[in-house]
Design a protein around this motif. Structure first.
Motif, short mmCIF file in Angstrom:
data_model
loop_
_atom_site.label_atom_id
_atom_site.label_comp_id
_atom_site.label_asym_id
_atom_site.label_seq_id
_atom_site.Cartn_x
_atom_site.Cartn_y
_atom_site.Cartn_z
N LYS A 165 0.83 -1.15 0.03
CA LYS A 165 0.02 0.04 0.02
C LYS A 165 0.95 1.29 0.03
CE LYS A 165 -3.84 -2.07 2.52
NZ LYS A 165 -4.60 -1.78 3.43
N ILE A 166 0.45 2.21 -0.77
CA ILE A 166 1.34 3.49 -0.96
C ILE A 166 0.41 4.52 0.02
CG2 ILE A 166 2.05 5.26 -2.19
CD1 ILE A 166 2.15 3.28 -4.73
N GLU A 167 1.17 5.02 1.05
CA GLU A 167 0.37 6.17 2.06
C GLU A 167 0.72 7.41 1.10
OE1 GLU A 167 1.34 5.50 6.00
OE2 GLU A 167 1.63 3.44 6.05
N ILE A 168 -0.26 8.15 1.28
CA ILE A 168 -0.26 9.39 0.50
C ILE A 168 0.08 10.59 1.99
CG2 ILE A 168 -1.55 11.36 -0.40
CD1 ILE A 168 -3.37 9.01 -1.64
N GLU A 169 1.27 11.19 1.63
CA GLU A 169 1.65 12.07 2.49
C GLU A 169 0.81 13.32 2.81
OE1 GLU A 169 5.96 13.25 1.96
OE2 GLU A 169 6.41 11.34 1.62
N GLY A 170 0.51 13.91 3.90
CA GLY A 170 -0.05 15.10 4.07
C GLY A 170 -1.25 14.80 4.94
N THR A 171 -2.17 15.87 5.15
CA THR A 171 -3.04 15.64 6.40
C THR A 171 -4.31 15.24 5.54
OG1 THR A 171 -3.47 17.91 6.28
CG2 THR A 171 -1.78 17.42 7.89
N PRO A 172 -4.88 14.32 6.44
CA PRO A 172 -6.34 13.92 5.99
C PRO A 172 -7.45 15.19 6.05
CG PRO A 172 -5.90 12.86 8.16
CD PRO A 172 -4.71 13.71 7.45
N SER A 173 -8.30 15.10 5.18
CA SER A 173 -9.21 16.41 5.04
C SER A 173 -10.57 15.78 5.69
CB SER A 173 -9.56 16.88 3.76
OG SER A 173 -9.00 16.25 2.76
#
Length: 104
Positions: free
Chosen positions: A96-104
């Motif tokens: 799984k590729i985790e997306i960087e950043g903050t969840p909205s």
């Protein structure tokens, strides 16, 4: 009566001293590798060291993207490899590729 007991004891004694069934799947590593490459188009996918009964062995997994076959080998220090598992429909797990950043 003695002959029957002797025959039964001899039969069970021979069965108890027979080599394990998986020993029939052992040969020189070079021989097994050439068969895997020629007959099944398998290539080394991954491997590692395995500690067995105080000794080390090399565990390898050979796979074929063409045929979907796979073979698990264990090679001892004496150069003898044993096939411990074979199968079909091999697949690679996709991490799984985790997306960087903050969840909205």
């Amino acid at each position: 009566m003695f002959k029957r007991l002797f025959a039964i004891a001899l039969t069970f004694g021979m069965a108890a001293t027979a080599p394990p069934v998986f020993a029939q799947n052992c040969a020189a590593r070079d021989h097994i590798i050439s068969k895997l490459q020629e007959n099944y188009a398998e290539e080394l996918a991954f491997g590692g060291l395995q500690k067995t009964r105080g000794a080390q062995a090399v565990m390898e997994v050979w796979t074929s993207k063409e045929t979907g076959s796979y073979t698990v080998l264990v090679t001892n220090a004496n150069g003898i490899s044993c096939i411990v598992a074979v199968g079909t429909d091999f697949f690679e797990a996709i991490p799984k590729i985790e997306i960087e950043g903050t969840p909205s």
